[in-house]
Design a protein around this motif. Structure first.
Motif, PDB file in Angstrom:
ATOM      1  N   TRP A  94      57.897  -8.682  14.241  1.00 38.41           N
ATOM      2  CA  TRP A  94      57.554  -7.711  15.276  1.00 38.41           C
ATOM      3  C   TRP A  94      58.316  -7.923  16.579  1.00 38.41           C
ATOM      4  O   TRP A  94      58.092  -7.237  17.547  1.00 38.41           O
ATOM      5  CB  TRP A  94      56.047  -7.699  15.518  1.00 38.41           C
ATOM      6  N   GLY A  95      59.224  -8.889  16.600  1.00 38.67           N
ATOM      7  CA  GLY A  95      60.120  -9.013  17.741  1.00 38.67           C
ATOM      8  C   GLY A  95      59.544  -9.771  18.923  1.00 38.67           C
ATOM      9  O   GLY A  95      58.616 -10.565  18.807  1.00 38.67           O
ATOM     10  N   ILE A  96      60.124  -9.481  20.079  1.00 34.20           N
ATOM     11  CA  ILE A  96      59.806 -10.196  21.313  1.00 34.20           C
ATOM     12  C   ILE A  96      58.488  -9.710  21.895  1.00 34.20           C
ATOM     13  O   ILE A  96      58.231  -8.515  22.001  1.00 34.20           O
ATOM     14  CB  ILE A  96      60.926 -10.000  22.345  1.00 34.20           C
ATOM     15  N   GLY A  97      57.647 -10.666  22.270  1.00 31.08           N
ATOM     16  CA  GLY A  97      56.422 -10.367  23.016  1.00 31.08           C
ATOM     17  C   GLY A  97      56.536 -11.046  24.363  1.00 31.08           C
ATOM     18  O   GLY A  97      57.429 -10.765  25.152  1.00 31.08           O
ATOM     19  N   GLY A  98      55.636 -11.978  24.621  1.00 35.72           N
ATOM     20  CA  GLY A  98      55.737 -12.756  25.852  1.00 35.72           C
ATOM     21  C   GLY A  98      55.205 -12.026  27.066  1.00 35.72           C
ATOM     22  O   GLY A  98      54.933 -10.825  27.036  1.00 35.72           O
ATOM     23  N   PRO A  99      55.053 -12.756  28.166  1.00 34.47           N
ATOM     24  CA  PRO A  99      54.408 -12.216  29.360  1.00 34.47           C
ATOM     25  C   PRO A  99      55.190 -11.109  30.045  1.00 34.47           C
ATOM     26  O   PRO A  99      56.421 -11.140  30.110  1.00 34.47           O
ATOM     27  CB  PRO A  99      54.280 -13.446  30.274  1.00 34.47           C
ATOM     28  N   VAL A 100      54.454 -10.142  30.570  1.00 34.59           N
ATOM     29  CA  VAL A 100      54.993  -9.099  31.442  1.00 34.59           C
ATOM     30  C   VAL A 100      54.830  -9.611  32.868  1.00 34.59           C
ATOM     31  O   VAL A 100      53.711  -9.829  33.337  1.00 34.59           O
ATOM     32  CB  VAL A 100      54.238  -7.771  31.250  1.00 34.59           C
ATOM     33  N   THR A 101      55.955  -9.833  33.561  1.00 33.75           N
ATOM     34  CA  THR A 101      55.925 -10.540  34.846  1.00 33.75           C
ATOM     35  C   THR A 101      56.688  -9.753  35.908  1.00 33.75           C
ATOM     36  O   THR A 101      57.819 -10.099  36.268  1.00 33.75           O
ATOM     37  CB  THR A 101      56.537 -11.934  34.702  1.00 33.75           C
ATOM     38  N   PRO A 102      56.115  -8.684  36.451  1.00 35.19           N
ATOM     39  CA  PRO A 102      56.846  -7.854  37.420  1.00 35.19           C
ATOM     40  C   PRO A 102      57.208  -8.589  38.703  1.00 35.19           C
ATOM     41  O   PRO A 102      58.179  -8.214  39.376  1.00 35.19           O
ATOM     42  CB  PRO A 102      55.867  -6.700  37.703  1.00 35.19           C
ATOM     43  N   GLU A 103      56.448  -9.615  39.063  1.00 28.75           N
ATOM     44  CA  GLU A 103      56.721 -10.350  40.304  1.00 28.75           C
ATOM     45  C   GLU A 103      57.358 -11.705  40.009  1.00 28.75           C
ATOM     46  O   GLU A 103      57.394 -12.580  40.881  1.00 28.75           O
ATOM     47  CB  GLU A 103      55.424 -10.542  41.088  1.00 28.75           C
ATOM     48  N   GLY A 104      57.871 -11.876  38.806  1.00 32.34           N
ATOM     49  CA  GLY A 104      58.392 -13.168  38.422  1.00 32.34           C
ATOM     50  C   GLY A 104      57.256 -14.115  38.080  1.00 32.34           C
ATOM     51  O   GLY A 104      56.081 -13.743  38.076  1.00 32.34           O
ATOM     52  N   VAL A 105      57.596 -15.352  37.789  1.00 36.27           N
ATOM     53  CA  VAL A 105      56.580 -16.327  37.424  1.00 36.27           C
ATOM     54  C   VAL A 105      57.040 -17.696  37.907  1.00 36.27           C
ATOM     55  O   VAL A 105      58.230 -18.031  37.837  1.00 36.27           O
ATOM     56  CB  VAL A 105      56.347 -16.331  35.890  1.00 36.27           C
ATOM     57  N   GLY A 106      56.101 -18.470  38.438  1.00 38.77           N
ATOM     58  CA  GLY A 106      56.399 -19.823  38.869  1.00 38.77           C
ATOM     59  C   GLY A 106      55.983 -20.835  37.825  1.00 38.77           C
ATOM     60  O   GLY A 106      55.276 -20.521  36.865  1.00 38.77           O
ATOM     61  N   HIS A 107      56.399 -22.087  38.048  1.00 40.57           N
ATOM     62  CA  HIS A 107      56.092 -23.145  37.083  1.00 40.57           C
ATOM     63  C   HIS A 107      54.582 -23.325  36.921  1.00 40.57           C
ATOM     64  O   HIS A 107      54.093 -23.482  35.791  1.00 40.57           O
ATOM     65  CB  HIS A 107      56.725 -24.455  37.535  1.00 40.57           C
ATOM     66  N   GLU A 108      53.835 -23.296  38.029  1.00 40.34           N
ATOM     67  CA  GLU A 108      52.386 -23.497  37.944  1.00 40.34           C
ATOM     68  C   GLU A 108      51.716 -22.398  37.133  1.00 40.34           C
ATOM     69  O   GLU A 108      50.809 -22.658  36.334  1.00 40.34           O
ATOM     70  CB  GLU A 108      51.778 -23.569  39.340  1.00 40.34           C
ATOM     71  N   GLN A 109      52.152 -21.158  37.342  1.00 40.94           N
ATOM     72  CA  GLN A 109      51.580 -20.055  36.580  1.00 40.94           C
ATOM     73  C   GLN A 109      51.924 -20.180  35.099  1.00 40.94           C
ATOM     74  O   GLN A 109      51.067 -19.961  34.236  1.00 40.94           O
ATOM     75  CB  GLN A 109      52.097 -18.722  37.133  1.00 40.94           C
ATOM     76  N   ALA A 110      53.180 -20.499  34.803  1.00 39.51           N
ATOM     77  CA  ALA A 110      53.594 -20.648  33.407  1.00 39.51           C
ATOM     78  C   ALA A 110      52.797 -21.753  32.720  1.00 39.51           C
ATOM     79  O   ALA A 110      52.330 -21.586  31.586  1.00 39.51           O
ATOM     80  CB  ALA A 110      55.092 -20.946  33.336  1.00 39.51           C
ATOM     81  N   ARG A 111      52.609 -22.870  33.416  1.00 42.23           N
ATOM     82  CA  ARG A 111      51.855 -23.970  32.807  1.00 42.23           C
ATOM     83  C   ARG A 111      50.389 -23.576  32.632  1.00 42.23           C
ATOM     84  O   ARG A 111      49.753 -23.947  31.629  1.00 42.23           O
ATOM     85  CB  ARG A 111      51.968 -25.229  33.668  1.00 42.23           C
ATOM     86  N   ALA A 112      49.831 -22.818  33.573  1.00 42.53           N
ATOM     87  CA  ALA A 112      48.441 -22.382  33.458  1.00 42.53           C
ATOM     88  C   ALA A 112      48.243 -21.497  32.236  1.00 42.53           C
ATOM     89  O   ALA A 112      47.223 -21.589  31.536  1.00 42.53           O
ATOM     90  CB  ALA A 112      48.018 -21.627  34.722  1.00 42.53           C
ATOM     91  N   ILE A 113      49.242 -20.642  31.931  1.00 44.24           N
ATOM     92  CA  ILE A 113      49.143 -19.780  30.758  1.00 44.24           C
ATOM     93  C   ILE A 113      49.215 -20.610  29.485  1.00 44.24           C
ATOM     94  O   ILE A 113      48.424 -20.420  28.546  1.00 44.24           O
ATOM     95  CB  ILE A 113      50.238 -18.698  30.793  1.00 44.24           C
ATOM     96  N   PHE A 114      50.130 -21.552  29.434  1.00 40.42           N
ATOM     97  CA  PHE A 114      50.200 -22.437  28.269  1.00 40.42           C
ATOM     98  C   PHE A 114      48.888 -23.210  28.090  1.00 40.42           C
ATOM     99  O   PHE A 114      48.378 -23.353  26.967  1.00 40.42           O
ATOM    100  CB  PHE A 114      51.365 -23.420  28.410  1.00 40.42           C
ATOM    101  N   ASP A 115      48.330 -23.724  29.195  1.00 43.82           N
ATOM    102  CA  ASP A 115      47.077 -24.484  29.106  1.00 43.82           C
ATOM    103  C   ASP A 115      45.942 -23.596  28.597  1.00 43.82           C
ATOM    104  O   ASP A 115      45.092 -24.043  27.816  1.00 43.82           O
ATOM    105  CB  ASP A 115      46.713 -25.066  30.472  1.00 43.82           C
ATOM    106  N   ASP A 116      45.932 -22.337  29.039  1.00 47.43           N
ATOM    107  CA  ASP A 116      44.904 -21.405  28.575  1.00 47.43           C
ATOM    108  C   ASP A 116      45.047 -21.157  27.075  1.00 47.43           C
ATOM    109  O   ASP A 116      44.053 -21.152  26.329  1.00 47.43           O
ATOM    110  CB  ASP A 116      45.016 -20.090  29.347  1.00 47.43           C
ATOM    111  N   LEU A 117      46.279 -20.971  26.606  1.00 43.95           N
ATOM    112  CA  LEU A 117      46.511 -20.749  25.183  1.00 43.95           C
ATOM    113  C   LEU A 117      46.152 -21.987  24.360  1.00 43.95           C
ATOM    114  O   LEU A 117      45.668 -21.882  23.235  1.00 43.95           O
ATOM    115  CB  LEU A 117      47.972 -20.366  24.943  1.00 43.95           C
ATOM    116  N   GLU A 118      46.382 -23.155  24.934  1.00 43.47           N
ATOM    117  CA  GLU A 118      46.032 -24.390  24.237  1.00 43.47           C
ATOM    118  C   GLU A 118      44.524 -24.482  24.016  1.00 43.47           C
ATOM    119  O   GLU A 118      44.061 -25.004  23.001  1.00 43.47           O
ATOM    120  CB  GLU A 118      46.526 -25.591  25.035  1.00 43.47           C
ATOM    121  N   ARG A 119      43.740 -23.941  24.945  1.00 45.36           N
ATOM    122  CA  ARG A 119      42.279 -24.028  24.834  1.00 45.36           C
ATOM    123  C   ARG A 119      41.688 -23.012  23.856  1.00 45.36           C
ATOM    124  O   ARG A 119      40.512 -23.115  23.496  1.00 45.36           O
ATOM    125  CB  ARG A 119      41.641 -23.832  26.218  1.00 45.36           C
TER     126      ARG A 119
END
Length: 361
Positions: A94-119
């Motif tokens: 089904w191809g590329i998914g991933g976050p929709v980030t109109p304002e860009g994304v910082g390291h803290e936000q990216a890590r928070a998303i990974f941590d949420d997915l881990e839980r």
């Protein structure tokens, strides 16, 4: 549609709100603001997936303390216990998914998303990221997530079609297109779904050809390909995308020779599927002609990117796409599993391939 649930997650900069499934109005709003949005990151793509497979909307909207918002397209499996679920963006094929980030994304936000997915309690969680920002997600990925390399090829449409044709098409691609033009093929482009049966006929012929190339029993090839791309999927996509789904068909002396499907959202055009009757199409180079016409139309529609999809590095497919000026870019997938299900699945596939002497194309 499922009722949305809301929860709080801890991040390095404070609590963030998560809403799942993501409200559609917000998702469309953020998609409209994201300059790098892919066709496959839209709610329409998720709806096509759920309508033609055993999936449900599991998308997540993250609202961070600084006011920024990110949507992660995500689906889960229907009728599975939570701990046996697979939540992915997207499932294979089904191809590329991933976050929709109109304002860009910082390291803290990216890590928070990974941590949420881990839980998440799901057995497997996987996200296929687009090329833009891939390095940041790589730095943010925790050790519990494994990297699965992928490459996608895309044509930069900057400068318009004249520049693309002159500076990015390789000599062999231009030669093939000119040969097709001399053959006086008839070309149709359908935006209503009328030519879906023509594509399906060519796709069935392609399955037989792929089976022979790969030394795969035709019965197994048909089962595998129809499971990956079931009858009715293209019709569903054509219906939901409407005029943004272009089905190109080249006819040679009244016989369908080749067909491609191109989807569009905003500045992003995506080649999705192709099929052909090689005996009819190859001598007159029907498929390169369709690529040329579709790329030209994308330029006229103001698209910035023509996405030709995934290719294996060094493959003949990569070489073919490069002829149209497509450059390869990393599009990594990160995934984690609570049990080694994927390893078992890969082992079984490998055993079957060895038993039938399967040859990868």
């Amino acid at each position: 549609m499922n009722a949305s649930a809301e929860l709080l997650i801890d991040t390095a900069s404070g609590p963030a709100h998560v809403t799942t499934p993501a409200p559609r109005a917000t998702w469309w709003e953020l998609a409209a603001q994201d300059p790098d949005i892919c066709v496959t990151q839209t709610p329409t793509w998720l709806d096509c997936l759920c309508a033609t497979g055993s999936y449900r909307d599991a998308s997540r909207l993250y609202a961070f303390p600084d006011g920024s918002r990110i949507v992660l397209p995500l689906v889960g499996r229907v009728r599975r216990p939570r701990r046996l679920d697979a939540q992915e963006s997207w499932p294979a094929g089904w191809g590329i998914g991933g976050p929709v980030t109109p304002e860009g994304v910082g390291h803290e936000q990216a890590r928070a998303i990974f941590d949420d997915l881990e839980r998440l309690p799901a057995l497997r969680v996987g996200v296929r990221f687009r090329p833009q920002g891939a390095e940041l997600w790589q730095r943010a990925a925790p050790g519990t997530f494994r990297l699965e390399p992928h490459m996608t090829q895309a044509v930069d449409l900057d400068g318009g079609f004249d520049a693309v044709w002159r500076d990015r098409f390789h000599t062999r691609a231009r030669r093939d297109v000119k040969r097709a033009e001399k053959a006086h093929l008839d070309v149709e482009v359908d935006r209503t779904g009328r030519l879906v049966p023509v594509f399906q006929e060519l796709y069935e012929q392609s399955i037989e050809r792929w089976a022979a190339q790969q030394h795969e029993p035709p019965v197994l090839a048909r089962w595998r390909r129809r499971r990956e791309f079931p009858t009715g999927r293209l019709a569903e996509v054509a219906d939901r995308f409407g005029a943004s789904c272009a089905l190109w068909v080249a006819w040679n002396a009244g016989e369908p020779a080749a067909s491609i499907v191109v989807l569009r959202h905003g500045p992003h055009a995506k080649f999705w599927r192709a099929a052909m009757n090689r005996d009819v199409a190859h001598p007159v180079r029907a498929t390169p002609l369709l690529y040329r016409l579709a790329i030209e139309e994308a330029c006229e529609q103001g698209c910035r990117i023509f996405d030709l999809g995934e290719s294996a590095p060094g493959s003949s497919l990569e070489h073919f796409k490069a002829g149209f000026g497509a450059a390869g870019r990393p599009s990594p997938r990160y995934w984690r599993e609570r049990l080694p299900v994927s390893s078992v699945e890969r082992g079984l596939r490998t055993a079957v391939k060895r038993a039938i002497r399967f040859r990868d194309a």
